[in-house]
Structure formats: structure tokens, C-alpha cells
Design an enzyme around this catalytic site. Structure first.
Site, short mmCIF file in Angstrom:
data_model
loop_
_atom_site.label_atom_id
_atom_site.label_comp_id
_atom_site.label_asym_id
_atom_site.label_seq_id
_atom_site.Cartn_x
_atom_site.Cartn_y
_atom_site.Cartn_z
N HIS A 131 0.83 -1.20 0.00
CA HIS A 131 0.00 0.00 0.00
C HIS A 131 0.87 1.26 0.00
O HIS A 131 1.00 1.94 1.01
CB HIS A 131 -0.95 0.00 1.19
CG HIS A 131 -2.04 -1.01 1.09
ND1 HIS A 131 -2.03 -2.19 1.78
CD2 HIS A 131 -3.17 -1.03 0.33
CE1 HIS A 131 -3.13 -2.89 1.49
NE2 HIS A 131 -3.83 -2.21 0.61
N ASN A 132 1.43 1.56 -1.14
CA ASN A 132 2.31 2.72 -1.30
C ASN A 132 1.91 3.50 -2.54
O ASN A 132 0.89 3.19 -3.18
CB ASN A 132 3.77 2.27 -1.36
CG ASN A 132 3.98 1.16 -2.38
OD1 ASN A 132 3.44 1.20 -3.48
ND2 ASN A 132 4.77 0.16 -2.01
N VAL A 175 3.20 3.59 -5.47
CA VAL A 175 3.24 2.83 -6.73
C VAL A 175 1.93 2.08 -6.92
O VAL A 175 1.39 1.99 -8.03
CB VAL A 175 4.44 1.86 -6.74
CG1 VAL A 175 4.53 1.13 -8.08
CG2 VAL A 175 5.74 2.62 -6.49
N HIS A 176 1.39 1.53 -5.83
CA HIS A 176 0.07 0.88 -5.92
C HIS A 176 -0.99 1.90 -6.34
O HIS A 176 -1.85 1.60 -7.18
CB HIS A 176 -0.29 0.27 -4.57
CG HIS A 176 -1.74 -0.11 -4.44
ND1 HIS A 176 -2.34 -1.09 -5.20
CD2 HIS A 176 -2.73 0.39 -3.65
CE1 HIS A 176 -3.62 -1.19 -4.87
NE2 HIS A 176 -3.88 -0.30 -3.94
N ASP A 224 -6.01 5.07 -1.17
CA ASP A 224 -5.33 4.44 -0.02
C ASP A 224 -4.42 5.43 0.69
O ASP A 224 -3.42 5.02 1.31
CB ASP A 224 -4.52 3.23 -0.48
CG ASP A 224 -5.34 1.95 -0.54
OD1 ASP A 224 -6.33 1.86 0.21
OD2 ASP A 224 -5.01 1.05 -1.35
N ASP A 247 -8.83 -1.48 -7.98
CA ASP A 247 -8.14 -1.66 -6.71
C ASP A 247 -7.63 -3.09 -6.54
O ASP A 247 -6.60 -3.32 -5.91
CB ASP A 247 -9.09 -1.31 -5.56
CG ASP A 247 -8.39 -1.23 -4.22
OD1 ASP A 247 -7.17 -0.98 -4.20
OD2 ASP A 247 -9.06 -1.42 -3.19
N GLN A 266 -3.09 -16.33 -2.84
CA GLN A 266 -3.55 -15.80 -4.13
C GLN A 266 -4.64 -16.67 -4.74
O GLN A 266 -5.59 -16.15 -5.33
CB GLN A 266 -2.37 -15.68 -5.09
CG GLN A 266 -1.45 -14.51 -4.77
CD GLN A 266 -2.20 -13.20 -4.68
OE1 GLN A 266 -2.89 -12.80 -5.62
NE2 GLN A 266 -2.09 -12.52 -3.55
#
Length: 510
Positions: free
Chosen positions: A218-219, A221-222, A259, A368, A419
Site C-alpha cells: 500500500h504505497n 506505486v500501488h 489508499d 483496486d 492468491q
């Protein structure tokens, strides 16, 4: 007691911001220092709407824009750092710094960014050539690190295989700023909504800096990746011919800020540690409410939409919140059920604003959690990043003797089984309905990638299973019954069994 003081002279011959002039009774000084002495840091961390002076310079104002009281959580997982705050401490000393005399190598990273931004501001305001020129300014003017390779990539920003990791490197870690500005500029929204270039650029810089760079997933780049995906959806035929410029502006801004100031842990963690955010938002959509309010704080601090009528500005803030709150994974089934009903009844009318807004919500939800729908090389990186963030939370929980959240124990989970479960129970149902709504080449491409990625993770799980069983068998000796039980347990986990079924309630990639 009311204190009268002389405001410092701001550069650029700009008027003092109204929000500074209107703050009354919010000036705080340390009781243990002189008039301009350094305030107690403990007081600063809990001050609401306070203006304080730094002891080293009388022209330094620190303005706290939001009303949230910043305190540490009980387990102390949140480090004290600038980027963890949704409000900005504005240090006006940088406006008076002689940049030509400052060595770049001697400056810290954040200081360098501020200096570059302020030099750009002065350039815009001092250059007579730029005054009165339409806002369609070539992007290479905006950042000295903006290279030809990055420009070439932006020419293909609508491609689904857009490599956001490479783009972030080419823009020197400024992918969110560069991409968001490019999209706003490409749609003509900067000129259409009369956005001030300096305010817009400052807003985007603050947004990027308020994402935590030490979060594996969650930065910024995301956020840039979600913004690029949102752009792909906005270009889909049904949306492209129906959405207004206002819808597009909301969609892009919501993607970029969805975010904002994410702490790197999930909502159940905040609740069980009695974090102040959980209390503030009454344990409901805690993170999403915080992201939204943080974005609103930056809107107001930069004055990005201050030129609009107050009613329009407030309406935009509410609708932005509606989009961001839709990304709460705990409400996934509610939105999916509504989407299915609309598709079954074929009653979606995109000339209706409420229907368009609902489709924007669904588009943002898809953007998202679209990582499983990307090509394997990109999807695998995102999967490893989000899993590492889960595991880091689990490590914190173990350290403080808390119950470890589902999927957060690195000793019991793997990237593959997490995943496979996420794709099976969260991603596939959502993107199947999106393909019903927009049956295009992009939708089929996303479904195709998701199927291949799921098969790849299953293959990796099967490759690891025989090795694990062999080791167990050698230890267990002739206990064939026990080995059979272990095989059944491994198979159940790999195909989204008990462990994976906890995904919709406990964790997600949002």
C-alpha cells in the site's frame, strides 16, 4: 489571551492564505520557552488546529490542517514520521533558503523534493512567458527527471500491460505525480476546471508523499497502478461515451487518493489494538474513511478547488468519499449483489447520474484489486508484495502477543495459497460481472490473465507439495495414514479450502 503578531512576508508576492488569516485562538507556545521558543513535542502531537513557531526561525510556521489527534497506537506499531500524517507541516523557511548555495548531496530526500517543487513554483510565477498561456503545458517542463523513455511509456498508458514498476523507476519514484498529472492534462481537465498549476502540482506532491514508501504494497506505486487501471476502464466504450468531465475528474482523483496514508495494517488490527482511528470511525470502514478525510484535508490545504462555489466543492468532497468508501472489501458482497441485480434487469442507464456514479464505484473496485488480472510478470510482483505486507503485520502481532490475523502468519501461509483463495472468492466473481457489463477485449484479456495466473500459482503449489510430503514421510516413518491426512490438508489449502475462505472477511488486496 489573544496574541497579536506580524505574519512573515511570503515570497512570490502572493496574498496570505485565507485559512491562515482566519485561524483565531490557535496559536500555541511552549510554557517553558520564550515567546518563540520550541514547543513541547508531546503538546504538538495532540494539538488541534495549532500554529506553532520553531525556535530556530521566526518565519517558520507549522500548520496542522486536520482535527484528528495524532497519538501512537497501544502496541506502538506506527512510527513517528512525516509521511504518516495526513496533514502537512509547512515550513516556510524553505521559501527563503538560498537554493543556489545549498549542496544537493548535503540535503535529505524530502528537502530536495521541496526545493525542486518551490523552484518550479517560482518559475511559474516569475516567468512572463507562462502568464496567460493555456494550461496545456508540456509535461517535460514539470520535472527535470522526466525522461524521453517515460514520455514514450505515457504514449501507451492505456495498454493493460503497462509496467508501472518500470515507469516508477524512469520517473525517479514520482510515478503517481507524473501519471495523474498526465491523465488530468490529457483529458483537458486542468483547463476545463481552471485548476491552478501550482496548487495542482503541490497537491499531487503531497498526495504522493502521504503514501508510506516503506509499505511493501500500500504505497504510491500501488496508487499509480490503480490510477492507470482506472484510466483503462474509463476508456471502455460504454463509459467513454457516457461519462462527463466531472465524472472523469472524480474517478482519477479517487484512484490516486484511495489508499492515502495507509498504515500497512488492516482494519481488524486497528480495532483490536484500540487504535484512535478505529474509535474515531466507530470500527466502520476505518481505513477507507481515513483515506477519504486525508484527501479532503489536502484539497482544503492546497486550495485546489477553492475557486469553485462552496456548495460545488463540498459536493465534490462527498462524492469522492462515496467512491473511496466503495473500496471497503467488507462491503464487497453488497456492491456485487447490486451490480448483478442491475445486470439481470438490464436497467442500467448511464445518462442517469446515480447509475454513472455506481459504475464509477465498481470501476474503482475493479482497479483496486486488478493485480490478478495483470500479466504474470506484473501480477507475481504484486502478489509477493501484498503477502509480505500481511506477514509483516503478523510479525507485529506475534511480537506483541496478539492473535495473528488470518493469512498473516508466514509460517502457515504461502503466496500461492493466499492468491488462489483471493482469486477464487474475491476477484473472479467481481470481474465476471464486470465482463457482463462491458464485454470487450479488455475484459476478456483480464479474465484470461486471471485464469493463467491462478493455474500458475496452483502449479507452483503442486511443485512444492511433493517435497514437503517427502520430508514429512521420512520423519513419520511408516505412518502412512498420517501422511494421507497431511496430503488431504495440503490439497484443501491449495485449492482455497478453510484457510482461503477467510479471505473475504479478514484480508484483501485493497
Amino acid at each position: 489571551m489573544e496574541v497579536c503578531y506580524q505574519l512573515p512576508v511570503l515570497p512570490l508576492d502572493r496574498p496570505v492564505p485565507k485559512h491562515v488569516l482566519s485561524r483565531r485562538g490557535a496559536i500555541s507556545f511552549s510554557s517553558s520557552s520564550s515567546l518563540f521558543g520550541a514547543p513541547d513535542p508531546r503538546q504538538l502531537s495532540q494539538r488541534r488546529g495549532a500554529i506553532s513557531y520553531d525556535s530556530s526561525d521566526q518565519t517558520a510556521l507549522y500548520i496542522r490542517m486536520l482535527g484528528d489527534v495524532r497519538v501512537r497506537s497501544q502496541v506502538g506499531f506506527e512510527p513517528e514520521r512525516r509521511s504518516s500524517h495526513p496533514y502537512l507541516c509547512i515550513d516556510f523557511r524553505t521559501l527563503h533558503t538560498r537554493l543556489s548555495c545549498v549542496s544537493t548531496s548535503a540535503s535529505s530526500g524530502p528537502e530536495r523534493r521541496v526545493h525542486r517543487l518551490l523552484s518550479f513554483q517560482r518559475y511559474l510565477h516569475s516567468s512572463r512567458l507562462l502568464r496567460g498561456v493555456p494550461q496545456q503545458i508540456p509535461l517535460h517542463i514539470l520535472d527535470e527527471d522526466y525522461t524521453g523513455q517515460a514520455r514514450c511509456m505515457l504514449e501507451k498508458v492505456g495498454n493493460w500491460n503497462f509496467d508501472i514498476f518500470l515507469f516508477d523507476k524512469l520517473t525517479n519514484g514520482n510515478s503517481l505525480i507524473t501519471l495523474t498529472f498526465h491523465l488530468l492534462n490529457q483529458y483537458g481537465l486542468v483547463e476545463l476546471f481552471r485548476l491552478d498549476m501550482v496548487k495542482l502540482w503541490r497537491f499531487l506532491v503531497m498526495v504522493q508523499e502521504d503514501y508510506h514508501s516503506d509499505n511493501p504494497y500500500h504505497n504510491a506505486v500501488h496508487a499509480a497502478d490503480v490510477t492507470q487501471a482506472m484510466y483503462c476502464y474509463l476508456r471502455e466504450p460504454l463509459l467513454a461515451k457516457s461519462l462527463t468531465s466531472y465524472d472523469i475528474l472524480l474517478g482519477i482523483l479517487a484512484a490516486a487518493t484511495h489508499d492515502l496514508d495507509h498504515p500497512g495494517v488492516n482494519q481488524p488490527f486497528l480495532i483490536k489494538t484500540d487504535h484512535y482511528l478505529a474509535t474515531l470511525y466507530r470500527n466502520t470502514s476505518v481505513l477507507e474513511n481515513h483515506h477519504w478525510k486525508s484527501a479532503v484535508g489536502l484539497f482544503r490545504e492546497t486550495g485546489l478547488f477553492s475557486h469553485l462555489p462552496a456548495e460545488d466543492s463540498l459536493s465534490m468532497e462527498r462524492e469522492l468519499g462515496s467512491l473511496i468508501l466503495a473500496t471497503d472489501i467488507s462491503r464487497q458482497n453488497d456492491y456485487l449483489s447490486r451490480f448483478r441485480v442491475h445486470l439481470d434487469q438490464e436497467d442500467l442507464c448511464l445518462s442517469n447520474y446515480s447509475h454513472r456514479h455506481f459504475i464509477l464505484q465498481m470501476a474503482l473496485k475493479c482497479a483496486d484489486i486488478c493485480n490478478p488480472c495483470r500479466p504474470w510478470e506484473l501480477s507475481k510482483q504484486w502478489s509477493e508484495r501484498v503477502t509480505e505486507e500481511f506477514f509483516q503485520q503478523g510479525d507485529i502481532e506475534k511480537k506483541h502477543k496478539l492473535e495473528v490475523s488470518p493469512l498473516c502468519d508466514r509460517q502457515k501461509n504461502t503466496v500461492g495459497n493466499i492468491q488462489i483463495g483471493f482469486i477464487t472468492y474475491v476477484a473472479e466473481p467481481l470481474f465476471a460481472e464486470w465482463a457482463r457489463f462491458s464485454d470487450t477485449r479488455l475484459s476478456q484479456t483480464m479474465l484470461g490473465h486471471m485464469g493463467l495466473n491462478k493455474a500458475s500459482w496452483s502449479g507452483l503449489q503442486q511443485e512444492q507439495t511433493p517435497v514437503s510430503e517427502e520430508a514429512e514421510a521420512s520423519i513419520a516413518g511408516t505412518d502412512t495414514e498420517g501422511a494421507a491426512v497431511r496430503r488431504d490438508s495440503t490439497t484443501a489449502t491449495a485449492t482455497g479450502g478453510t484457510s482461503s475462505k477467510e479471505i473475504p472477511q479478514g484480508s484483501s488486496e485493497s
